[in-house]
Design a protein around this motif. Structure first.
Motif, short mmCIF file in Angstrom:
data_model
loop_
_atom_site.label_atom_id
_atom_site.label_comp_id
_atom_site.label_asym_id
_atom_site.label_seq_id
_atom_site.Cartn_x
_atom_site.Cartn_y
_atom_site.Cartn_z
N ILE A 72 0.84 -1.20 0.00
CA ILE A 72 0.00 0.00 0.00
C ILE A 72 0.88 1.25 0.00
O ILE A 72 0.61 2.22 -0.71
N ALA A 73 1.95 1.22 0.79
CA ALA A 73 2.89 2.35 0.79
C ALA A 73 3.49 2.55 -0.59
O ALA A 73 3.65 3.69 -1.05
N LEU A 74 3.83 1.46 -1.26
CA LEU A 74 4.38 1.57 -2.61
C LEU A 74 3.38 2.23 -3.55
O LEU A 74 3.75 3.07 -4.38
N ASN A 75 2.10 1.87 -3.43
CA ASN A 75 1.08 2.50 -4.27
C ASN A 75 1.00 4.00 -4.02
O ASN A 75 0.89 4.80 -4.96
N MET A 76 1.06 4.41 -2.75
CA MET A 76 1.03 5.85 -2.44
C MET A 76 2.28 6.54 -2.95
O MET A 76 2.21 7.65 -3.50
N PHE A 77 3.44 5.90 -2.78
CA PHE A 77 4.67 6.50 -3.30
C PHE A 77 4.58 6.69 -4.82
O PHE A 77 5.06 7.68 -5.36
N THR A 78 3.97 5.72 -5.49
CA THR A 78 3.80 5.82 -6.95
C THR A 78 2.94 7.02 -7.30
O THR A 78 3.25 7.79 -8.22
N HIS A 79 1.84 7.19 -6.56
CA HIS A 79 0.98 8.36 -6.77
C HIS A 79 1.75 9.65 -6.52
O HIS A 79 1.67 10.60 -7.31
N CYS A 80 2.51 9.68 -5.44
CA CYS A 80 3.25 10.90 -5.08
C CYS A 80 4.34 11.24 -6.09
O CYS A 80 4.67 12.42 -6.29
N LEU A 81 4.90 10.22 -6.74
CA LEU A 81 5.95 10.46 -7.73
C LEU A 81 5.46 11.37 -8.86
O LEU A 81 6.25 12.11 -9.45
N THR A 82 4.17 11.33 -9.16
CA THR A 82 3.66 12.16 -10.25
C THR A 82 3.78 13.65 -9.93
O THR A 82 3.72 14.48 -10.84
N LYS A 83 3.94 13.98 -8.64
CA LYS A 83 4.10 15.39 -8.26
C LYS A 83 5.51 15.90 -8.56
O LYS A 83 5.70 17.11 -8.71
N ASP A 84 6.48 14.99 -8.62
CA ASP A 84 7.88 15.38 -8.74
C ASP A 84 8.56 14.95 -10.03
O ASP A 84 9.54 15.58 -10.45
N LEU A 85 8.12 13.87 -10.63
CA LEU A 85 8.77 13.40 -11.85
C LEU A 85 8.58 14.39 -12.99
O LEU A 85 7.54 15.05 -13.08
N PRO A 86 9.55 14.50 -13.88
CA PRO A 86 9.35 15.31 -15.09
C PRO A 86 8.13 14.79 -15.87
O PRO A 86 7.78 13.61 -15.79
N LYS A 87 7.52 15.67 -16.62
CA LYS A 87 6.27 15.32 -17.32
C LYS A 87 6.43 14.15 -18.27
O LYS A 87 5.49 13.41 -18.53
N HIS A 88 7.65 13.96 -18.80
CA HIS A 88 7.84 12.89 -19.77
C HIS A 88 8.02 11.52 -19.12
O HIS A 88 8.01 10.50 -19.80
N VAL A 89 8.18 11.47 -17.78
CA VAL A 89 8.35 10.20 -17.07
C VAL A 89 7.02 9.78 -16.46
O VAL A 89 6.47 10.49 -15.61
N LYS A 90 6.51 8.65 -16.90
CA LYS A 90 5.21 8.15 -16.46
C LYS A 90 5.43 6.98 -15.50
O LYS A 90 6.40 6.23 -15.62
N THR A 91 4.50 6.81 -14.58
CA THR A 91 4.66 5.73 -13.60
C THR A 91 3.32 5.14 -13.21
O THR A 91 2.28 5.82 -13.27
N PHE A 92 3.33 3.89 -12.82
CA PHE A 92 2.13 3.24 -12.27
C PHE A 92 2.55 2.05 -11.44
O PHE A 92 3.64 1.48 -11.63
N ALA A 93 1.70 1.69 -10.49
CA ALA A 93 1.86 0.46 -9.72
C ALA A 93 0.93 -0.58 -10.32
O ALA A 93 -0.15 -0.25 -10.79
N VAL A 94 1.36 -1.85 -10.29
CA VAL A 94 0.56 -2.86 -10.99
C VAL A 94 0.52 -4.17 -10.21
O VAL A 94 1.53 -4.62 -9.67
N HIS A 95 -0.69 -4.74 -10.15
CA HIS A 95 -0.87 -6.10 -9.64
C HIS A 95 -0.62 -7.05 -10.81
O HIS A 95 -1.32 -7.00 -11.81
N PRO A 96 0.38 -7.95 -10.69
CA PRO A 96 0.77 -8.76 -11.85
C PRO A 96 -0.01 -10.05 -12.03
O PRO A 96 0.24 -10.79 -12.97
N GLY A 97 -0.95 -10.33 -11.12
CA GLY A 97 -1.63 -11.63 -11.16
C GLY A 97 -0.97 -12.58 -10.18
O GLY A 97 -0.08 -12.22 -9.41
N THR A 98 -1.39 -13.82 -10.21
CA THR A 98 -0.82 -14.84 -9.31
C THR A 98 0.32 -15.55 -10.03
O THR A 98 0.18 -16.69 -10.48
N VAL A 99 1.43 -14.86 -10.13
CA VAL A 99 2.57 -15.34 -10.91
C VAL A 99 3.30 -16.42 -10.12
O VAL A 99 3.59 -16.26 -8.94
N ARG A 100 3.64 -17.50 -10.80
CA ARG A 100 4.40 -18.57 -10.16
C ARG A 100 5.85 -18.13 -9.98
O ARG A 100 6.51 -17.70 -10.92
N SER A 101 6.34 -18.23 -8.74
CA SER A 101 7.70 -17.79 -8.43
C SER A 101 8.13 -18.42 -7.12
O SER A 101 7.35 -19.14 -6.47
#
Length: 251
Positions: free
Chosen positions: A180-209
């Motif tokens: 959850i903290a990572l998701n909030m950090f991802t949201h907050c990054l949009t306030k500071d990253l240059p406009k050309h740098v895009k970001t998102f947090a993603v749920h990858p599914g139930t990946v075997r690992s």
């Protein structure tokens, strides 16, 4: 020109070719290796990072394996310096490295998951690796994210939603809270990253690992689906928490 000189020349220009470049953390196995495999097949150059570099890692002309411990500032700085010596820009940074209730505790999952057994140091380690480290890796690598657009993908989990699609009998405090903290950090990054740098947090599914040996999704297939998000990019997704299929995930 001697063979050794030719090899030096090839190494020196290897990353100057017009080709997309990615950096992947936690690339040794699971989804991280899935990203490496898919991106190489799609014609990318990949800097694949892992805590341990040895002869068991896959060999490919377009992959460079580097040691990186994401919870160490010195290690992050060293990896950045090595990569910056070989390319002047990166198109994609994938913050994949992470730990869960088993890998963080040597299978003593109650210490980060069950009230009455919680351990402060183990909880702090989960937040360090799963949320703080991706933020600091992004901070360090930002000077290389020059392409327009460039992307930062942060690997989250359905456990980071109050509307988890899979029931879990454990409180799972460390993993849920750190993602959850990572998701909030991802949201907050949009306030500071240059406009050309895009970001998102993603749920990858139930990946075997190693972290999820009972997972039923193939790492390379899920990696492809996540990469398709950036190929079909919509600026409304910037800073969002998404599923691997491109749909927004409820917080």
């Amino acid at each position: 020109m001697a063979q050794g000189d030719l090899r030096t020349l090839i190494v020196g220009v290897w990353y100057t070719e017009v080709m997309k470049v990615a950096v992947v953390t936690g690339a040794r196995q699971g989804l991280g290796l899935g990203f490496v495999t898919y991106l190489l097949g799609a014609g990318w150059k990949v800097f694949a990072t892992t805590r341990i570099v040895d002869d068991s890692l896959p060999v490919h002309d377009n992959v460079k394996w580097l040691q990186l411990e994401v919870s160490s500032d010195d290690s992050i700085s060293s990896a950045y310096t090595t990569i910056a010596e070989q390319t002047d820009s990166v198109d994609l940074l994938i913050n994949n490295a992470g730990i869960n209730k088993d890998t963080a505790t040597n299978n003593q999952k109650e210490k980060v998951s069950t009230l009455g057994f919680l351990d402060r140091e183990m909880l702090l380690e989960m937040f360090d690796v799963n949320s703080i480290s991706p933020l600091l890796v992004t901070q360090t690598f930002l000077p290389l994210l020059k392409k327009d657009p460039a992307f930062v993908i942060n690997l989250s989990s359905c456990r980071a939603s109050f509307h988890d699609e899979f029931e879990n009998e454990l409180g799972n405090y460390g993993y849920r809270g750190s993602k959850i903290a990572l998701n909030m950090f991802t949201h907050c990054l949009t306030k500071d990253l240059p406009k050309h740098v895009k970001t998102f947090a993603v749920h990858p599914g139930t990946v075997r690992s190693q972290m999820n040996p009972t997972g039923h999704d193939e790492p390379e297939q899920q990696a492809e689906k996540i990469i398709q998000i950036i190929e079909q990019w919509n600026d409304e997704w910037n800073g969002a928490f998404m599923r691997y299929d491109g749909n927004l995930y409820p917080l």
